[in-house]
Design a protein around this motif. Structure first.
Motif, PDB file in Angstrom:
ATOM      1  N   THR A   1     -11.196 121.351 159.091  1.00 18.67           N
ATOM      2  CA  THR A   1     -10.939 120.741 160.397  1.00 18.67           C
ATOM      3  C   THR A   1      -9.676 119.887 160.416  1.00 18.67           C
ATOM      4  O   THR A   1      -9.309 119.361 161.470  1.00 18.67           O
ATOM      5  CB  THR A   1     -12.125 119.867 160.835  1.00 18.67           C
ATOM      6  N   VAL A   2      -9.024 119.730 159.271  1.00 18.27           N
ATOM      7  CA  VAL A   2      -7.796 118.928 159.204  1.00 18.27           C
ATOM      8  C   VAL A   2      -6.748 119.699 158.396  1.00 18.27           C
ATOM      9  O   VAL A   2      -7.003 120.079 157.248  1.00 18.27           O
ATOM     10  CB  VAL A   2      -8.051 117.552 158.552  1.00 18.27           C
ATOM     11  N   TRP A   3      -5.597 119.927 159.000  1.00 17.64           N
ATOM     12  CA  TRP A   3      -4.470 120.570 158.315  1.00 17.64           C
ATOM     13  C   TRP A   3      -3.337 119.567 158.160  1.00 17.64           C
ATOM     14  O   TRP A   3      -3.115 118.716 159.040  1.00 17.64           O
ATOM     15  CB  TRP A   3      -3.947 121.749 159.133  1.00 17.64           C
ATOM     16  N   SER A   4      -2.619 119.694 157.067  1.00 13.16           N
ATOM     17  CA  SER A   4      -1.391 118.910 156.906  1.00 13.16           C
ATOM     18  C   SER A   4      -0.316 119.478 157.819  1.00 13.16           C
ATOM     19  O   SER A   4      -0.410 120.630 158.284  1.00 13.16           O
ATOM     20  CB  SER A   4      -0.922 118.952 155.452  1.00 13.16           C
ATOM     21  N   MET A   5       0.706 118.693 158.077  1.00 17.06           N
ATOM     22  CA  MET A   5       1.807 119.181 158.903  1.00 17.06           C
ATOM     23  C   MET A   5       2.559 120.305 158.201  1.00 17.06           C
ATOM     24  O   MET A   5       3.079 121.221 158.857  1.00 17.06           O
ATOM     25  CB  MET A   5       2.752 118.030 159.255  1.00 17.06           C
ATOM     26  N   ASP A   6       2.612 120.283 156.888  1.00 17.54           N
ATOM     27  CA  ASP A   6       3.237 121.386 156.149  1.00 17.54           C
ATOM     28  C   ASP A   6       2.449 122.678 156.329  1.00 17.54           C
ATOM     29  O   ASP A   6       3.032 123.757 156.490  1.00 17.54           O
ATOM     30  CB  ASP A   6       3.332 121.030 154.663  1.00 17.54           C
ATOM     31  N   HIS A   7       1.130 122.569 156.290  1.00 21.60           N
ATOM     32  CA  HIS A   7       0.272 123.736 156.499  1.00 21.60           C
ATOM     33  C   HIS A   7       0.486 124.291 157.912  1.00 21.60           C
ATOM     34  O   HIS A   7       0.636 125.513 158.095  1.00 21.60           O
ATOM     35  CB  HIS A   7      -1.183 123.326 156.288  1.00 21.60           C
ATOM     36  N   LEU A   8       0.512 123.415 158.895  1.00 18.64           N
ATOM     37  CA  LEU A   8       0.752 123.854 160.266  1.00 18.64           C
ATOM     38  C   LEU A   8       2.117 124.516 160.391  1.00 18.64           C
ATOM     39  O   LEU A   8       2.258 125.554 161.052  1.00 18.64           O
ATOM     40  CB  LEU A   8       0.660 122.649 161.211  1.00 18.64           C
ATOM     41  N   ASN A   9       3.117 123.960 159.752  1.00 23.13           N
ATOM     42  CA  ASN A   9       4.469 124.521 159.822  1.00 23.13           C
ATOM     43  C   ASN A   9       4.516 125.918 159.208  1.00 23.13           C
ATOM     44  O   ASN A   9       5.119 126.834 159.775  1.00 23.13           O
ATOM     45  CB  ASN A   9       5.444 123.590 159.100  1.00 23.13           C
ATOM     46  N   ARG A  10       3.866 126.089 158.052  1.00 22.44           N
ATOM     47  CA  ARG A  10       3.854 127.411 157.405  1.00 22.44           C
ATOM     48  C   ARG A  10       3.146 128.433 158.289  1.00 22.44           C
ATOM     49  O   ARG A  10       3.593 129.580 158.422  1.00 22.44           O
ATOM     50  CB  ARG A  10       3.164 127.321 156.040  1.00 22.44           C
ATOM     51  N   TYR A  11       2.040 128.023 158.890  1.00 22.25           N
ATOM     52  CA  TYR A  11       1.271 128.943 159.733  1.00 22.25           C
ATOM     53  C   TYR A  11       2.106 129.397 160.923  1.00 22.25           C
ATOM     54  O   TYR A  11       2.149 130.602 161.244  1.00 22.25           O
ATOM     55  CB  TYR A  11      -0.010 128.250 160.211  1.00 22.25           C
ATOM     56  N   ILE A  12       2.763 128.482 161.588  1.00 24.15           N
ATOM     57  CA  ILE A  12       3.556 128.845 162.766  1.00 24.15           C
ATOM     58  C   ILE A  12       4.772 129.672 162.355  1.00 24.15           C
ATOM     59  O   ILE A  12       5.167 130.608 163.065  1.00 24.15           O
ATOM     60  CB  ILE A  12       3.944 127.579 163.551  1.00 24.15           C
ATOM     61  N   ASN A  13       5.371 129.363 161.227  1.00 22.69           N
ATOM     62  CA  ASN A  13       6.460 130.201 160.714  1.00 22.69           C
ATOM     63  C   ASN A  13       5.986 131.642 160.523  1.00 22.69           C
ATOM     64  O   ASN A  13       6.665 132.599 160.910  1.00 22.69           O
ATOM     65  CB  ASN A  13       6.973 129.652 159.378  1.00 22.69           C
ATOM     66  N   ASP A  14       4.821 131.794 159.905  1.00 22.58           N
ATOM     67  CA  ASP A  14       4.317 133.132 159.563  1.00 22.58           C
ATOM     68  C   ASP A  14       3.825 133.893 160.793  1.00 22.58           C
ATOM     69  O   ASP A  14       4.060 135.097 160.913  1.00 22.58           O
ATOM     70  CB  ASP A  14       3.175 133.021 158.544  1.00 22.58           C
TER      71      ASP A  14
END
Length: 514
Positions: A320-333
């Motif tokens: 239920t909690v993502w880091s901003m790096d995780h969010l950034n990688r997901y949106i990049n992909d």
């Protein structure tokens, strides 16, 4: 029940009385405190914790630059650990007023009544409700919009484009104002979902969705019964909280089919002069897949309080909690190519937009906030991204939750707490000593939004106040671990490249010497 701790005596000579803010034969003290309020997020510590400083004000410890993170502790323990690392001790007598730092998770009138400007540090600005309640923020943004519309044709405002409220804040109506609620009831139709919120509640309490005419009619009847209730007319303070209705964003961007929002931080490290910062936080996801037609609020509200109601939360809370790096990688992909986004959209376009919105909101309330030297505040700001990658500000929260009950929060929260206190201490010391604010040795991950050094003008009593509102320029973006020394926005004033003068760099006046 309030808890407080006595300052233990320290060896060595004690200073004599000072020219201002006398402390004859007495050490300065630091306090941590809390008292009830409805406008903050869930309290995380004991009601009141006072801390004492073992050195004189002129020996106030200042941060020496980036520090390794300490043990991963809950919020009150984290703050306690920080204070102990500075050589401070908790006071046992809650009636004592000679503290140095007081952390109020929930505000208490007595804390502000006894506060000594320029001598003490106190967490939470007394009237931060102009930002952190739904009606407060709505009213401030509306008023600021009217002011900027009137002055937008001047040369000063033409230099920087000012945000329009409707570009980042969902359409909202106040139900405590007759004309507004009648306008809402007249425009409502079942093609659009609306969300109804109490002005000063948190954790999703009192929130419900309006989808059809039956639900709107029930709300209308409830409001009329309150308006005509003789008990509430005689005792208006006992009436339910005022409410707002807000157009629900029905097309949110989804992460693996789940709704999410982003918690970021607005730090007012110093109120005289204003030193305002942006801090990255984390993404909050629902446990269930998003269904706009579902009546289960846990699929619409992302906060931990709502997600904890699920029996699966204990097993899946880290999801239920993502880091901003995780969010950034997901949106990049997932979206960079299909949506034509720049690489690292999260840390470029999105971060800049959040900073721009925060700076706009601060400018909207800058002249309203009660600013005294020693006040500081950390405000949680919640943003939603829709499927067109438009960024919306949902709300701002006083006393944001600082618990660390999952792995990402254990990485994020300790740094937020430490840098908040470091910046509050350093800016307090520099303002007390009439030093230039920049550069700040304790600035690491927080990005500067507003440098109030250029705002300051003398006022009676020796302290300084801010000039009238002006347009906010676009502040810089930064990654969570990015360079903190990036150039601050020009609208706040001051030259970001100028540090303390030689005269100031080697001399810090005692805190009571203004």
């Amino acid at each position: 029940m309030q808890t407080s701790w006595m300052m233990l005596p320290q060896p060595g000579p004690r200073p004599s009385s000072r020219r201002a803010g006398c402390w004859r034969g007495r050490s300065r003290h630091a306090a941590l405190g809390r008292a009830p309020s409805s406008t903050s997020e869930a309290p995380t510590g004991p009601p009141c914790e006072w801390w004492g400083l073992g050195s004189s004000p002129s020996e106030l410890p200042s941060p020496a630059g980036p520090q390794a993170p300490g043990p991963l502790l809950p919020a009150p323990c984290r703050i306690s650990s920080y204070c102990k690392s500075k050589g401070w001790q908790r006071l046992q007598d809650s009636r004592r007023e000679d503290y140095m730092l007081k952390w109020c998770e929930v505000k208490c009138r007595d804390s502000y009544h006894s506060f000594r400007e320029g001598e003490q540090l106190l967490y939470q600005l007394p009237n931060n409700k102009v930002l952190t309640t739904k009606i407060g923020l709505l009213s401030a943004l509306r008023e600021y919009s009217r002011i900027m519309n009137k002055t937008n044709k001047t040369a000063l405002c033409a230099q920087a484009r000012v945000l329009k409220m409707e570009e980042f804040f969902p359409e909202t109506y106040r139900l405590d104002i007759r004309d507004e609620r009648e306008a809402f009831f007249a425009l409502f139709d079942e093609t659009q979902i609306w969300i109804c919120k109490p002005t000063a509640s948190n954790q999703g309490k009192g929130i419900f969705l309006l989808r059809n005419q039956e639900e709107v009619a029930a709300l209308q009847a409830k409001i009329q019964s309150i308006d005509h209730d003789p008990i509430y007319r005689k005792m208006p303070l006992r009436a339910p909280q005022p409410r707002v209705v807000q157009r629900y964003i029905q097309n949110p961007l989804l992460l693996d089919g789940k709704k999410f929002d982003v918690r970021s931080y607005l730090l007012i490290a110093c109120a005289t002069p204003y030193m305002v910062f942006f801090g990255h936080g984390y993404a909050r996801l629902t446990l269930s897949l998003y269904n706009p037609h579902s009546s289960d609020l846990s699929g619409h509200l992302t906060n931990q309080f709502m997600q904890k109601k699920s029996p699966l939360y204990v097993l899946l809370k880290d999801d239920t909690v993502w880091s901003m790096d995780h969010l950034n990688r997901y949106i990049n992909d997932k979206f960079r190519k299909t949506k034509g986004l720049p690489r690292d959209w999260v840390f470029t376009t999105f971060t800049k937009r959040m900073q721009q919105i925060m700076a706009h909101c601060f400018q909207a309330v800058k002249s309203k906030l009660q600013c005294k030297l020693g006040y500081f505040d950390l405000i949680g700001c919640d943003f939603l991204i829709d499927e067109n990658f438009k960024v919306w500000l949902l709300e701002m929260n006083s006393n944001p939750a600082l618990h660390t009950n999952c792995e990402v929060l254990k990485e994020v929260i300790p740094g937020v707490v430490t840098e908040t206190l470091d910046l509050a201490l350093e800016t307090f010391g520099k303002s007390s000593g009439s030093q230039k604010m920049l550069p700040l040795r304790s600035q690491r991950r927080f990005a500067l939004l507003h440098n109030g050094d250029a705002d300051l003008r003398p006022r009676p009593g020796g302290f300084r106040s801010s000039p009238p509102l002006r347009a906010a320029a676009r502040p810089p973006a930064c990654r969570p671990g990015g360079a903190p020394g990036s150039e601050p926005p020009r609208a706040g004033g001051g030259d970001p490249t100028r540090g303390p003068s030689r005269k100031d760099a080697g001399h810090r006046r005692p805190l009571g010497d203004l």
